[in-house]
Scaffold this motif. Sequence first.
Motif, PDB file in Angstrom:
ATOM      1  N   VAL A 198       0.865  -1.183   0.000  1.00 42.06           N
ATOM      2  CA  VAL A 198       0.000   0.000   0.000  1.00 42.06           C
ATOM      3  C   VAL A 198       0.895   1.224   0.000  1.00 42.06           C
ATOM      4  O   VAL A 198       1.686   1.430   0.923  1.00 42.06           O
ATOM      5  N   ASP A 199       0.773   2.037  -1.038  1.00 40.34           N
ATOM      6  CA  ASP A 199       1.611   3.230  -1.156  1.00 40.34           C
ATOM      7  C   ASP A 199       0.861   4.456  -0.651  1.00 40.34           C
ATOM      8  O   ASP A 199      -0.132   4.875  -1.240  1.00 40.34           O
ATOM      9  N   LEU A 200       1.362   5.026   0.439  1.00 38.46           N
ATOM     10  CA  LEU A 200       0.777   6.221   1.047  1.00 38.46           C
ATOM     11  C   LEU A 200       1.405   7.505   0.507  1.00 38.46           C
ATOM     12  O   LEU A 200       1.024   8.605   0.922  1.00 38.46           O
ATOM     13  N   SER A 201       2.372   7.368  -0.397  1.00 35.18           N
ATOM     14  CA  SER A 201       3.089   8.510  -0.957  1.00 35.18           C
ATOM     15  C   SER A 201       2.244   9.212  -2.020  1.00 35.18           C
ATOM     16  O   SER A 201       1.186   8.723  -2.432  1.00 35.18           O
ATOM     17  N   THR A 202       2.740  10.350  -2.476  1.00 31.54           N
ATOM     18  CA  THR A 202       2.142  11.027  -3.635  1.00 31.54           C
ATOM     19  C   THR A 202       3.037  10.803  -4.836  1.00 31.54           C
ATOM     20  O   THR A 202       4.222  11.139  -4.809  1.00 31.54           O
ATOM     21  N   THR A 203       2.489  10.206  -5.891  1.00 35.59           N
ATOM     22  CA  THR A 203       3.245   9.899  -7.106  1.00 35.59           C
ATOM     23  C   THR A 203       2.425  10.338  -8.315  1.00 35.59           C
ATOM     24  O   THR A 203       1.297  10.814  -8.176  1.00 35.59           O
ATOM     25  N   THR A 204       2.976  10.133  -9.495  1.00 37.16           N
ATOM     26  CA  THR A 204       2.163  10.337 -10.686  1.00 37.16           C
ATOM     27  C   THR A 204       1.145   9.204 -10.803  1.00 37.16           C
ATOM     28  O   THR A 204       1.345   8.101 -10.282  1.00 37.16           O
ATOM     29  N   VAL A 205       0.069   9.494 -11.493  1.00 35.69           N
ATOM     30  CA  VAL A 205      -0.945   8.475 -11.736  1.00 35.69           C
ATOM     31  C   VAL A 205      -0.359   7.350 -12.587  1.00 35.69           C
ATOM     32  O   VAL A 205      -0.582   6.160 -12.315  1.00 35.69           O
ATOM     33  N   ALA A 206       0.424   7.715 -13.593  1.00 36.23           N
ATOM     34  CA  ALA A 206       1.023   6.707 -14.469  1.00 36.23           C
ATOM     35  C   ALA A 206       1.944   5.781 -13.697  1.00 36.23           C
ATOM     36  O   ALA A 206       1.955   4.559 -13.918  1.00 36.23           O
ATOM     37  N   SER A 207       2.723   6.335 -12.768  1.00 35.35           N
ATOM     38  CA  SER A 207       3.622   5.511 -11.965  1.00 35.35           C
ATOM     39  C   SER A 207       2.829   4.535 -11.100  1.00 35.35           C
ATOM     40  O   SER A 207       3.167   3.347 -11.013  1.00 35.35           O
ATOM     41  N   ALA A 208       1.762   5.003 -10.460  1.00 36.20           N
ATOM     42  CA  ALA A 208       0.951   4.128  -9.615  1.00 36.20           C
ATOM     43  C   ALA A 208       0.384   2.968 -10.426  1.00 36.20           C
ATOM     44  O   ALA A 208       0.410   1.811  -9.985  1.00 36.20           O
ATOM     45  N   ARG A 209      -0.103   3.263 -11.611  1.00 34.87           N
ATOM     46  CA  ARG A 209      -0.710   2.206 -12.426  1.00 34.87           C
ATOM     47  C   ARG A 209       0.333   1.242 -12.953  1.00 34.87           C
ATOM     48  O   ARG A 209       0.086   0.028 -13.032  1.00 34.87           O
ATOM     49  N   MET A 210       1.512   1.735 -13.276  1.00 42.47           N
ATOM     50  CA  MET A 210       2.590   0.854 -13.727  1.00 42.47           C
ATOM     51  C   MET A 210       3.031  -0.074 -12.595  1.00 42.47           C
ATOM     52  O   MET A 210       3.180  -1.290 -12.804  1.00 42.47           O
ATOM     53  N   VAL A 211       3.233   0.487 -11.409  1.00 39.15           N
ATOM     54  CA  VAL A 211       3.632  -0.338 -10.266  1.00 39.15           C
ATOM     55  C   VAL A 211       2.561  -1.382  -9.975  1.00 39.15           C
ATOM     56  O   VAL A 211       2.862  -2.563  -9.738  1.00 39.15           O
ATOM     57  N   GLY A 212       1.301  -0.965 -10.012  1.00 39.73           N
ATOM     58  CA  GLY A 212       0.220  -1.908  -9.752  1.00 39.73           C
ATOM     59  C   GLY A 212       0.191  -3.058 -10.742  1.00 39.73           C
ATOM     60  O   GLY A 212       0.001  -4.221 -10.350  1.00 39.73           O
ATOM     61  N   GLU A 213       0.406  -2.761 -12.016  1.00 37.11           N
ATOM     62  CA  GLU A 213       0.404  -3.816 -13.033  1.00 37.11           C
ATOM     63  C   GLU A 213       1.561  -4.786 -12.840  1.00 37.11           C
ATOM     64  O   GLU A 213       1.390  -6.014 -12.936  1.00 37.11           O
TER      65      GLU A 213
END
Length: 306
Positions: free
Chosen positions: A100-115
């Motif tokens: 669970v990432d509580l940080s603030t990142t780009t949306v693209a980064s979050a979706r890439m990490v999730g995939e």
Amino acid sequence: MTINSNKAPVIGFVGLGVMGGPMCRNVALKHSGDVLAFDSNDAAFEAVNETKARRVASLAEMAAQADIVLLSLPGGPAVEAVSLGANGLTSGARKPQVIVDLSTTTVASARMVGEKLAAMGVAFADAPVARTREAAQRGELSIMVGASADLYARIESVLRYMASDVTLCGEVGCGQVVKLINNALVFENTVALAEMMVLGERAGVDPGTLLDAVSKGSGDSFVLRNHGRKAMLPRVFPDKSFSPEYVLKDIGYVLELAHSTGVNAQVTELAQRYYTATAQNGFSGRYYPAVIEVIDGKGRATAAKV
């Protein structure tokens, strides 16, 4: 893989900084199971003194034991390195069940990490936090979550150790969308309030009187009651607070999202110019409502140069 419902999951926490430290402390005080903590800065562990949080020496050690790992890191590159890197949480034989990432990142980064994590069998949620360090200390943050409904049901109780408000915003990445919009509104409101405080004072109205009067009308806001009263009115902008550099990081993420969705975010671009001037003209590393000094012409820059 599912978390054993008969035993409290082992929770790991990576990043004990300004926000992460008090968040981890709340988890350690409220969770019935084991809590592990990791940070590269030895001094950061003072945040969890006199709690049951147990320090681990490496991410590999945490991954070998933790079921759920919470991250509070400076941005997307750090999240990617900790989650996916050669020495990260998924580099060993045993992986956490949930990150669970509580940080603030780009949306693209979050979706890439999730995939990428999903391909390894690791569930992922982006869950950025809002509100102040004081709210983090009290366990009264607002957390905006991007996750499947099933994963949200598994992690909501953990998030509530740190937050009084937890909102499922949609699938992975949607937590970051809402957080970035929230932050942009706060940063833009701060610039607008600063400009009006300077205008009011130069037109003969005491700034404290201005805030008192406006707070009783439709111009009231969180920014007025907090940043306005606590920082801009006394002109107190301490070091080691949320700096203009951090503002610019988040604004950059907002503008990247705006570009990718075809939105012409001109107000956000104006705020970016103001905070760039703030960082470059005497207030680097200081609390970002110092933008009022730039507007007032008391830094090394004036509003005319923005």
